[in-house]
Scaffold this motif. Structure first.
Motif, mmCIF file in Angstrom:
data_model
loop_
_atom_site.group_PDB
_atom_site.id
_atom_site.type_symbol
_atom_site.label_atom_id
_atom_site.label_comp_id
_atom_site.label_asym_id
_atom_site.label_seq_id
_atom_site.Cartn_x
_atom_site.Cartn_y
_atom_site.Cartn_z
ATOM 1 N N ILE A 9 1.050 -121.554 28.903
ATOM 2 C CA ILE A 9 0.686 -121.324 30.025
ATOM 3 C C ILE A 9 -0.753 -120.590 29.983
ATOM 4 O O ILE A 9 -0.904 -119.520 29.449
ATOM 5 N N LEU A 10 -1.705 -120.957 30.437
ATOM 6 C CA LEU A 10 -3.214 -120.264 30.697
ATOM 7 C C LEU A 10 -3.347 -120.005 31.878
ATOM 8 O O LEU A 10 -3.124 -120.931 32.802
ATOM 9 N N VAL A 11 -3.451 -118.876 32.124
ATOM 10 C CA VAL A 11 -4.056 -118.023 33.385
ATOM 11 C C VAL A 11 -5.415 -117.917 33.457
ATOM 12 O O VAL A 11 -5.841 -116.929 32.718
ATOM 13 N N VAL A 12 -6.183 -118.472 34.413
ATOM 14 C CA VAL A 12 -7.572 -118.002 34.748
ATOM 15 C C VAL A 12 -7.754 -117.317 35.948
ATOM 16 O O VAL A 12 -7.014 -117.451 36.827
ATOM 17 N N HIS A 13 -8.136 -115.918 35.605
ATOM 18 C CA HIS A 13 -8.120 -114.839 36.732
ATOM 19 C C HIS A 13 -9.387 -114.564 37.068
ATOM 20 O O HIS A 13 -10.440 -114.111 36.089
ATOM 21 N N ASN A 14 -9.862 -114.555 38.414
ATOM 22 C CA ASN A 14 -11.291 -114.205 38.765
ATOM 23 C C ASN A 14 -10.656 -112.688 39.476
ATOM 24 O O ASN A 14 -10.282 -112.549 40.365
ATOM 25 N N LYS A 16 -12.788 -110.617 40.835
ATOM 26 C CA LYS A 16 -13.697 -110.189 42.081
ATOM 27 C C LYS A 16 -12.922 -111.257 43.299
ATOM 28 O O LYS A 16 -13.456 -110.909 44.467
ATOM 29 N N SER A 17 -11.742 -111.959 43.328
ATOM 30 C CA SER A 17 -11.258 -112.696 44.447
ATOM 31 C C SER A 17 -10.668 -111.572 45.360
ATOM 32 O O SER A 17 -10.353 -110.569 45.160
ATOM 33 N N THR A 18 -10.717 -112.127 46.640
ATOM 34 C CA THR A 18 -10.158 -111.417 47.905
ATOM 35 C C THR A 18 -9.032 -110.732 47.588
ATOM 36 O O THR A 18 -8.759 -109.714 47.977
ATOM 37 N N ASN A 19 -7.944 -111.667 46.924
ATOM 38 C CA ASN A 19 -6.642 -111.166 46.644
ATOM 39 C C ASN A 19 -6.319 -111.053 45.390
ATOM 40 O O ASN A 19 -5.102 -111.500 44.778
ATOM 41 N N ALA A 20 -7.026 -110.685 44.541
ATOM 42 C CA ALA A 20 -6.918 -110.462 43.163
ATOM 43 C C ALA A 20 -5.907 -109.455 42.949
ATOM 44 O O ALA A 20 -5.209 -109.763 41.760
ATOM 45 N N ARG A 21 -5.544 -108.684 43.934
ATOM 46 C CA ARG A 21 -4.540 -107.712 43.608
ATOM 47 C C ARG A 21 -3.143 -108.270 43.547
ATOM 48 O O ARG A 21 -2.141 -107.699 42.903
ATOM 49 N N ASN A 22 -2.938 -109.685 43.862
ATOM 50 C CA ASN A 22 -1.747 -110.445 43.782
ATOM 51 C C ASN A 22 -1.698 -111.064 42.312
ATOM 52 O O ASN A 22 -0.606 -111.340 41.932
ATOM 53 N N THR A 23 -2.717 -110.764 41.556
ATOM 54 C CA THR A 23 -2.444 -111.433 40.316
ATOM 55 C C THR A 23 -1.511 -110.851 39.373
ATOM 56 O O THR A 23 -0.814 -111.770 38.648
ATOM 57 N N GLU A 24 -1.631 -109.877 39.136
ATOM 58 C CA GLU A 24 -0.551 -108.894 38.287
ATOM 59 C C GLU A 24 0.704 -109.423 38.548
ATOM 60 O O GLU A 24 1.534 -109.669 37.622
ATOM 61 N N ARG A 25 1.096 -109.236 39.756
ATOM 62 C CA ARG A 25 2.621 -109.798 40.228
ATOM 63 C C ARG A 25 2.761 -111.358 39.899
ATOM 64 O O ARG A 25 3.920 -111.387 39.241
ATOM 65 N N ARG A 26 1.978 -112.227 40.105
ATOM 66 C CA ARG A 26 2.104 -113.366 39.739
ATOM 67 C C ARG A 26 2.238 -113.830 38.200
ATOM 68 O O ARG A 26 3.058 -114.582 37.704
ATOM 69 N N ILE A 27 1.515 -112.980 37.596
ATOM 70 C CA ILE A 27 1.570 -113.093 36.106
ATOM 71 C C ILE A 27 2.806 -112.604 35.474
ATOM 72 O O ILE A 27 3.579 -113.145 34.641
ATOM 73 N N LEU A 69 -1.965 -125.008 33.579
ATOM 74 C CA LEU A 69 -3.263 -124.110 34.052
ATOM 75 C C LEU A 69 -3.002 -123.683 35.368
ATOM 76 O O LEU A 69 -3.339 -124.395 36.462
ATOM 77 N N CYS A 70 -2.720 -122.140 35.281
ATOM 78 C CA CYS A 70 -2.831 -121.562 36.455
ATOM 79 C C CYS A 70 -4.047 -120.889 36.788
ATOM 80 O O CYS A 70 -4.902 -120.330 36.035
ATOM 81 N N ILE A 71 -4.564 -120.895 38.067
ATOM 82 C CA ILE A 71 -5.752 -120.472 38.559
ATOM 83 C C ILE A 71 -5.798 -119.357 39.624
ATOM 84 O O ILE A 71 -5.187 -119.610 40.637
ATOM 85 N N ALA A 72 -5.842 -118.206 39.105
ATOM 86 C CA ALA A 72 -5.520 -116.868 39.881
ATOM 87 C C ALA A 72 -6.903 -116.415 40.640
ATOM 88 O O ALA A 72 -7.409 -115.528 40.142
ATOM 89 N N ALA A 73 -7.148 -117.379 41.476
ATOM 90 C CA ALA A 73 -8.544 -117.340 42.124
ATOM 91 C C ALA A 73 -8.727 -118.285 43.362
ATOM 92 O O ALA A 73 -7.797 -118.576 43.780
ATOM 93 N N GLY A 74 -9.804 -117.949 44.079
ATOM 94 C CA GLY A 74 -10.215 -118.723 45.160
ATOM 95 C C GLY A 74 -10.670 -120.070 44.967
ATOM 96 O O GLY A 74 -10.753 -120.582 43.696
ATOM 97 N N ASP A 75 -10.805 -121.025 46.170
ATOM 98 C CA ASP A 75 -11.113 -122.432 46.039
ATOM 99 C C ASP A 75 -12.244 -122.631 45.342
ATOM 100 O O ASP A 75 -12.699 -123.584 44.551
#
Length: 316
Positions: A9-14, A16-27, A69-75
């Motif tokens: 599983i590869l997670v690409v994380h931005n 600076k995304s508006t809801n980047a705070r959710n990334t840690e929870r999702r990971i 490929l998980c994308i933790a970022a905006g559109d």
């Protein structure tokens, strides 16, 4: 939960995304759900579109049908990475079949909503247990500039020219200025909404030429199948190789009429397309899944359906 059909599983994380705070929870959810599967997280580069395409290209050897490929970022970030995956020579035919899962960590999260619904209603474990990789055909947008330069963009959800792209450019410029408000998610959302709304209302019309006809345009937008899946009443399948095109000619209030007609099948048929072509006669802006650019007068636009599909993880 059944064993996941992935080896990696590869997670690409931005960040600076508006809801980047959710990334840690999702990971954290991913690691809990798949303790035996390696989960690697990489951050996007602040250096722009080309740098982020190269970032994904470095991972090309790890991609394929058995990698998620998980994308933790905006559109906008999704657009960059999907365009790289489907167009760049660094990726093999097998790599292009990598299932992509947006993780609702951006602003509008259009593709994530269209594929799997709202974030708060979706349990990642349930999604991964019941989803499958479906083919989604992006829009292929070929822009030939007045100097003959040709650039081809992909748009998974939508491609638009005019008001909303002008608003996105204004928003992008504004959020580059760091303020204390950006540390408060709710305040940041309201700030972004105010900036975008003001720019949308002030956006000028521009002229386009189709054949021998010249038409004023406030907003012209092409919706892919997934985008229409978000509009109540429209049942275009995610996998259908086609799109709908709507034109708002003079003012923002006409958007309501277009959305109403698109939401009712008896009206929406007249918007169905597999190709559209026109020339932009005045400077404006274009937007592809949230990635916005200025477009010069004299640019010729041809939009068709891409031949190479995106494999997206969807709970159907």
């Amino acid at each position: 939960m059944e064993k996941l059909p992935f080896h990696y599983i590869l997670v690409v994380h931005n960040p600076k995304s508006t809801n980047a705070r959710n990334t840690e929870r999702r990971i954290g959810e991913l690691r809990t759900l798949s303790p035996a599967i390696p989960v690697e997280v990489i951050e996007t580069s602040p250096k722009g579109r080309v740098a982020n395409k190269r970032l994904l290209a470095k991972q090309a050897g790890k991609l394929g049908p058995h990698t998620l490929l998980c994308i933790a970022a905006g559109d906008g970030t999704i657009n960059i990475l999907v365009e790289a995956l489907l167009q760049d020579a660094a990726f093999s035919a097998q790599a292009r079949k990598t299932p992509v899962l947006p993780l609702w960590c951006g602003n509008a999260n259009d593709l994530a909503h269209m594929l799997n619904g709202k974030s708060y209603r979706t349990q990642l474990g349930t999604l991964l247990a019941n989803a499958r990789a479906v083919k989604v055909y992006p829009l292929e947008c070929k822009l030939t500039g007045p100097d003959g330069t040709v650039v081809t963009y992909l748009a998974v959800s939508y491609a638009s020219f005019g008001a909303s792209a002008v608003a996105t450019v204004a928003l992008r410029k504004a959020i580059r200025k760091t303020t204390a408000l950006q540390r408060v998610p709710a305040a940041l959302f309201l700030q972004e909404a105010a900036i975008a709304g003001k720019a949308l209302l002030r956006a000028p019309t521009f002229m386009v030429r189709e054949g021998e006809t010249e038409t004023p345009v406030f907003e012209r937008i092409c919706f892919n199948g997934p985008r229409l899946a978000k509009i109540s009443g429209v049942r275009q399948p995610l996998t259908e190789a086609g799109f709908h095109e709507a034109t708002v000619r003079k003012r923002a209030s006409e958007i309501v009429t277009s959305v109403y007609e698109l939401a009712h099948p008896k009206h929406s048929r007249k918007y169905a397309r597999v190709r559209t072509e026109y020339t932009i006669l005045q400077d404006t802006c274009a937007q592809f899944d949230g990635e916005a650019f200025p477009v010069a007068a004299g640019t010729h636009v041809v939009i068709t359906v891409a031949k190479t599909p995106l494999y997206a993880l969807a709970r159907l």
